[in-house]
Design a protein around this motif. Structure first.
Motif, PDB file in Angstrom:
ATOM      1  N   LYS A 230       0.802  -1.220   0.000  1.00 35.05           N
ATOM      2  CA  LYS A 230       0.000   0.000   0.000  1.00 35.05           C
ATOM      3  C   LYS A 230       0.840   1.278   0.000  1.00 35.05           C
ATOM      4  O   LYS A 230       0.548   2.205  -0.783  1.00 35.05           O
ATOM      5  CB  LYS A 230      -0.956  -0.010   1.201  1.00 35.05           C
ATOM      6  CG  LYS A 230      -1.870   1.209   1.258  1.00 35.05           C
ATOM      7  CD  LYS A 230      -2.759   1.163   2.496  1.00 35.05           C
ATOM      8  CE  LYS A 230      -3.628   2.395   2.618  1.00 35.05           C
ATOM      9  NZ  LYS A 230      -4.451   2.374   3.846  1.00 35.05           N
ATOM     10  N   ASN A 234       0.525   4.168  -2.873  1.00 37.93           N
ATOM     11  CA  ASN A 234       0.171   5.532  -2.469  1.00 37.93           C
ATOM     12  C   ASN A 234       1.244   6.535  -2.904  1.00 37.93           C
ATOM     13  O   ASN A 234       0.940   7.588  -3.471  1.00 37.93           O
ATOM     14  CB  ASN A 234      -0.017   5.573  -0.954  1.00 37.93           C
ATOM     15  CG  ASN A 234      -0.602   6.883  -0.471  1.00 37.93           C
ATOM     16  OD1 ASN A 234      -0.928   7.768  -1.262  1.00 37.93           O
ATOM     17  ND2 ASN A 234      -0.733   7.020   0.827  1.00 37.93           N
ATOM     18  N   LYS A 235       2.503   6.197  -2.641  1.00 42.95           N
ATOM     19  CA  LYS A 235       3.605   7.091  -3.008  1.00 42.95           C
ATOM     20  C   LYS A 235       3.675   7.293  -4.514  1.00 42.95           C
ATOM     21  O   LYS A 235       3.898   8.405  -5.000  1.00 42.95           O
ATOM     22  CB  LYS A 235       4.921   6.532  -2.477  1.00 42.95           C
ATOM     23  CG  LYS A 235       6.117   7.430  -2.737  1.00 42.95           C
ATOM     24  CD  LYS A 235       7.388   6.848  -2.122  1.00 42.95           C
ATOM     25  CE  LYS A 235       8.584   7.755  -2.392  1.00 42.95           C
ATOM     26  NZ  LYS A 235       9.837   7.189  -1.804  1.00 42.95           N
ATOM     27  N   ASP A 238       0.872   9.564  -5.581  1.00 39.93           N
ATOM     28  CA  ASP A 238       1.211  10.944  -5.213  1.00 39.93           C
ATOM     29  C   ASP A 238       2.209  11.550  -6.178  1.00 39.93           C
ATOM     30  O   ASP A 238       2.111  12.730  -6.536  1.00 39.93           O
ATOM     31  CB  ASP A 238       1.794  10.982  -3.793  1.00 39.93           C
ATOM     32  CG  ASP A 238       0.730  10.856  -2.720  1.00 39.93           C
ATOM     33  OD1 ASP A 238      -0.463  11.045  -3.036  1.00 39.93           O
ATOM     34  OD2 ASP A 238       1.086  10.563  -1.569  1.00 39.93           O
ATOM     35  N   GLU A 290      -9.636   5.387   1.424  1.00 39.75           N
ATOM     36  CA  GLU A 290      -8.540   6.275   1.044  1.00 39.75           C
ATOM     37  C   GLU A 290      -8.992   7.286  -0.008  1.00 39.75           C
ATOM     38  O   GLU A 290      -9.601   6.911  -1.015  1.00 39.75           O
ATOM     39  CB  GLU A 290      -7.353   5.468   0.513  1.00 39.75           C
ATOM     40  CG  GLU A 290      -6.679   4.583   1.543  1.00 39.75           C
ATOM     41  CD  GLU A 290      -5.981   5.394   2.627  1.00 39.75           C
ATOM     42  OE1 GLU A 290      -5.796   6.611   2.463  1.00 39.75           O
ATOM     43  OE2 GLU A 290      -5.619   4.791   3.662  1.00 39.75           O
ATOM     44  N   TRP A 292      -7.292   8.879  -2.212  1.00 33.08           N
ATOM     45  CA  TRP A 292      -6.584   8.743  -3.491  1.00 33.08           C
ATOM     46  C   TRP A 292      -6.984   7.481  -4.249  1.00 33.08           C
ATOM     47  O   TRP A 292      -6.509   7.241  -5.371  1.00 33.08           O
ATOM     48  CB  TRP A 292      -5.072   8.730  -3.273  1.00 33.08           C
ATOM     49  CG  TRP A 292      -4.606   7.792  -2.189  1.00 33.08           C
ATOM     50  CD1 TRP A 292      -4.436   8.092  -0.866  1.00 33.08           C
ATOM     51  CD2 TRP A 292      -4.286   6.403  -2.328  1.00 33.08           C
ATOM     52  NE1 TRP A 292      -4.014   6.971  -0.181  1.00 33.08           N
ATOM     53  CE2 TRP A 292      -3.913   5.926  -1.049  1.00 33.08           C
ATOM     54  CE3 TRP A 292      -4.264   5.523  -3.403  1.00 33.08           C
ATOM     55  CZ2 TRP A 292      -3.527   4.609  -0.827  1.00 33.08           C
ATOM     56  CZ3 TRP A 292      -3.883   4.201  -3.179  1.00 33.08           C
ATOM     57  CH2 TRP A 292      -3.517   3.766  -1.900  1.00 33.08           C
TER      58      TRP A 292
END
Length: 335
Positions: A230, A234-235, A238, A290, A292
């Motif tokens: 995860k 996520n990174k 982003d 989440e 995103w």
């Protein structure tokens, strides 16, 4: 003063916020069949509070090096043809279900599409020409029917790695034909190599990430397994300022289902409904809240709901298994 502070925060962070839909995509991967569908086939989709269905017409190649793709043929099931896709979309929309149109390749004997790799420049160009015809055929239909989302390919790792310029050009051509949102369905171990996310709307991932080596992993076991993957997802999202969409997700109802979730090995025969339910619950709890994350499409859903799945079935479908209630509950909560 608080109002001014809010404006300052908005000016600093507002441009970096991802364009995530306010409503999650609660989808099913709706498998094509040999017949036209009607309300008896679409109402079960609506009954689990799905708001999207992926419609998946297939094109076929003989082997991983064969440069010609066959599609929209009378030899295929009705639901895989252009006429069938249109009929499916129109039927599902009567239940207020939105559509992702997701044309896919099937290689004979089930060889992995990510390994499609032509042997010469001539073959590459021939394959590109036939793939473009395949994709644009359905992109035109997507525009005609005002389909909400179009997937430009599924798990085509070597094809993209070897021919990146083709893909950038293909996307531009698709955009001339189709004006809706675009994604690509990257395999779970492929998405970080995909070079064209900036050209489309969603980072699409077929989310068969390995989570646990246990025969019957608990929800917590699977959630712990997600903590490896995860933060990376996520990174990456982003870094590109793009939302993530699980273009496929799901687990077989077998022992060790979370160890290598992509496997459809026939030697895996032991039915394990708890393992499937726990892994699915963990995925929902890990991602659906989440901001995103935009949602996903459960793999896979068949038209003949009353006759499919069940507690002796060891395949991916959630139909008529305990996991179906889990999906229904989460989709209702996030609808």
């Amino acid at each position: 003063m608080r109002f001014l502070f809010g404006l300052v925060l908005l000016s600093i962070f507002g441009c970096s916020m991802k364009p995530v839909d306010s409503q999650k995509i609660n989808g099913v991967s709706f498998v094509a069949s040999g017949i036209a569908i009607d309300s008896s086939h679409t109402k079960p989709v609506a009954s689990i509070h799905a708001n999207y269905a992926a419609i998946m017409p297939f094109g076929f190649i003989q082997d991983l090096e064969h440069p010609e793709l066959f599609f929209n043929s009378q030899r295929q099931w009705f639901g895989e043809t252009r006429a069938g896709v249109k009929q499916y979309i129109e039927s599902l929309r009567k239940q207020n279900i939105k559509i992702m149109l997701k044309p896919q390749i099937w290689v004979s004997h089930g060889a992995y599409t990510g390994h499609i790799d032509m042997e010469s420049e001539v073959d590459w160009q021939a394959f590109e020409n036939t793939y473009s015809r395949f994709i644009l055929e359905f992109a035109e239909l997507a525009e005609e029917l005002q389909v909400e989302l179009f997937c430009i390919g599924t798990e085509l790792d070597y094809f993209i790695k070897n021919r990146p310029e083709y893909w950038h050009n293909l996307i531009e051509t698709i955009k001339e034909v189709y004006k809706g949102k675009l994604t690509y369905a990257a395999n779970w171990d492929e998405f970080k190599r995909t070079p064209f996310w900036n050209d489309i709307d969603y980072i699409g991932i077929d989310a068969y990430f390995p989570l646990s080596d246990l025969q019957t992993p608990t929800i917590e076991d699977c959630k712990n397994g997600w903590q490896i993957h995860k933060p990376i997802i996520n990174k990456y999202a982003d870094s590109l300022n793009k939302p993530v969409l699980f273009t496929e997700f799901g687990y077989r109802s077998v022992d060790y289902t979370a160890k290598e979730p992509w496997k459809s090995d026939r030697s895996m025969t032991e039915v394990n409904l708890s393992a499937q339910a726990n892994a699915t619950q963990a995925l929902f709890e890990t991602f659906w809240e989440e901001p995103w994350f935009s949602g996903g499409f459960v793999w896979k859903w068949f038209h003949n709901h009353d006759d499919i799945g069940g507690e002796t079935n060891n395949q991916f479908t959630p139909q008529n298994k305990p996991v179906e209630s889990i999906i229904k509950s989460h989709y209702q909560l996030h609808n």
